[in-house]
Design a protein around this motif. Sequence first.
Motif, mmCIF file in Angstrom:
data_model
loop_
_atom_site.group_PDB
_atom_site.id
_atom_site.type_symbol
_atom_site.label_atom_id
_atom_site.label_comp_id
_atom_site.label_asym_id
_atom_site.label_seq_id
_atom_site.Cartn_x
_atom_site.Cartn_y
_atom_site.Cartn_z
ATOM 1 N N SER A 57 0.800 -1.234 0.000
ATOM 2 C CA SER A 57 0.000 0.000 0.000
ATOM 3 C C SER A 57 0.834 1.285 0.000
ATOM 4 C CB SER A 57 -0.957 -0.005 1.194
ATOM 5 O OG SER A 57 -1.684 -1.210 1.243
ATOM 6 N N PRO A 58 1.962 1.328 -0.760
ATOM 7 C CA PRO A 58 2.757 2.557 -0.787
ATOM 8 C C PRO A 58 1.971 3.718 -1.405
ATOM 9 C CG PRO A 58 3.471 1.095 -2.543
ATOM 10 C CD PRO A 58 2.475 0.323 -1.702
ATOM 11 N N LEU A 59 2.183 4.896 -0.845
ATOM 12 C CA LEU A 59 1.605 6.157 -1.312
ATOM 13 C C LEU A 59 0.077 6.218 -1.252
ATOM 14 C CD1 LEU A 59 4.009 6.999 -4.265
ATOM 15 C CD2 LEU A 59 4.023 7.942 -1.942
ATOM 16 N N LEU A 60 -0.536 5.261 -0.581
ATOM 17 C CA LEU A 60 -1.983 5.333 -0.395
ATOM 18 C C LEU A 60 -2.303 6.100 0.884
ATOM 19 C CD1 LEU A 60 -3.174 1.772 -1.470
ATOM 20 C CD2 LEU A 60 -3.013 3.862 -2.844
ATOM 21 N N TRP A 61 -3.481 6.727 0.908
ATOM 22 C CA TRP A 61 -3.919 7.488 2.068
ATOM 23 C C TRP A 61 -4.578 6.559 3.066
ATOM 24 C CZ3 TRP A 61 -2.540 12.367 3.025
ATOM 25 C CH2 TRP A 61 -2.001 13.091 1.960
ATOM 26 N N PRO A 152 -11.745 5.105 -4.618
ATOM 27 C CA PRO A 152 -11.312 4.123 -3.612
ATOM 28 C C PRO A 152 -9.861 3.663 -3.788
ATOM 29 C CG PRO A 152 -12.816 3.108 -5.182
ATOM 30 C CD PRO A 152 -12.825 4.588 -5.456
ATOM 31 N N GLU A 153 -9.355 3.760 -4.995
ATOM 32 C CA GLU A 153 -7.977 3.317 -5.261
ATOM 33 C C GLU A 153 -6.920 4.185 -4.578
ATOM 34 O OE1 GLU A 153 -8.889 6.516 -8.182
ATOM 35 O OE2 GLU A 153 -10.031 4.777 -7.463
ATOM 36 N N LYS A 154 -7.300 5.355 -4.079
ATOM 37 C CA LYS A 154 -6.351 6.246 -3.395
ATOM 38 C C LYS A 154 -6.142 5.872 -1.926
ATOM 39 C CE LYS A 154 -8.066 10.359 -3.908
ATOM 40 N NZ LYS A 154 -8.459 11.748 -4.193
ATOM 41 N N TYR A 155 -6.926 4.911 -1.413
ATOM 42 C CA TYR A 155 -6.929 4.601 0.021
ATOM 43 C C TYR A 155 -6.535 3.154 0.282
ATOM 44 C CZ TYR A 155 -9.291 9.046 0.404
ATOM 45 O OH TYR A 155 -9.590 10.381 0.331
ATOM 46 N N THR A 156 -5.938 2.909 1.458
ATOM 47 C CA THR A 156 -5.569 1.550 1.837
ATOM 48 C C THR A 156 -6.832 0.715 2.028
ATOM 49 O OG1 THR A 156 -5.531 2.010 4.226
ATOM 50 C CG2 THR A 156 -3.448 2.325 3.013
ATOM 51 N N GLU A 157 -6.691 -0.584 1.795
ATOM 52 C CA GLU A 157 -7.836 -1.488 1.934
ATOM 53 C C GLU A 157 -8.407 -1.447 3.350
ATOM 54 O OE1 GLU A 157 -9.613 -3.128 -0.377
ATOM 55 O OE2 GLU A 157 -8.331 -2.022 -1.753
ATOM 56 N N TRP A 158 -7.508 -1.487 4.359
ATOM 57 C CA TRP A 158 -8.004 -1.502 5.735
ATOM 58 C C TRP A 158 -8.660 -0.180 6.106
ATOM 59 C CZ3 TRP A 158 -2.761 -1.299 4.692
ATOM 60 C CH2 TRP A 158 -2.082 -0.170 5.151
ATOM 61 N N PHE A 159 -8.154 0.929 5.561
ATOM 62 C CA PHE A 159 -8.738 2.221 5.891
ATOM 63 C C PHE A 159 -10.190 2.298 5.426
ATOM 64 C CE2 PHE A 159 -9.552 6.760 4.861
ATOM 65 C CZ PHE A 159 -9.558 7.235 6.159
ATOM 66 N N LYS A 160 -10.481 1.766 4.248
ATOM 67 C CA LYS A 160 -11.852 1.802 3.737
ATOM 68 C C LYS A 160 -12.797 1.050 4.674
ATOM 69 C CE LYS A 160 -10.090 0.742 -0.388
ATOM 70 N NZ LYS A 160 -9.986 0.374 -1.819
ATOM 71 N N ILE A 161 -12.328 -0.033 5.260
ATOM 72 C CA ILE A 161 -13.129 -0.808 6.211
ATOM 73 C C ILE A 161 -13.237 -0.067 7.545
ATOM 74 C CG2 ILE A 161 -13.230 -2.956 7.542
ATOM 75 C CD1 ILE A 161 -11.608 -4.208 5.132
#
Length: 174
Positions: A57-61, A152-161
């Motif tokens: 997840s580099p460079l993701l918010w 959604p592609e700008k954010y980490t998977e766990w952050f969205k959850i």
Amino acid sequence: MKEENVILVNEADEQIGTMPKMEAHEKALLHRAFSVFIMNDKGETMLQQRAAHKYHSPLLWTNTCCSHQRVGETNIQAGKRRLQEEMGFMAELEEVISFIYKAPFDNGLTEHELDHVMIGKYNDAPKINPDEVADWKWMRPEAVKEDIYRSPEKYTEWFKIIFDKFYSHLIENR
């Protein structure tokens, strides 16, 4: 540097062992984790952009900071430690919710965590650690929710959850 261990837990958050972090993520084993959300007096949330060299997840918010507790460390102690290490400041934290989630990544690793979500207050600029964080910003929770929906592609998977749970907590406690 020696790889850190994570605390393996059952669904009741009882410690059942420890394991090197990468191995736990490769095997998708349930382990204890935490996520910190820092809010300012304007009601904005501090987000961080992960450093470019992160192994996933580099460079993701994502949220202000997150990591794994160490053996013998309380959730609050762990949150404060990591907040200082990543964002360069201290804040009082309050644990507000915890839940289990599972998020697979393209690189074959899986986050399977019992996540303890904490909220704190801070109004100044952080002193980010460039080994951990590329950038940061304040955003209103409503704007974050809308941006996750649009991009959604700008954010980490766990952050969205995690953000969904955090946002629901904010709405319920207004």
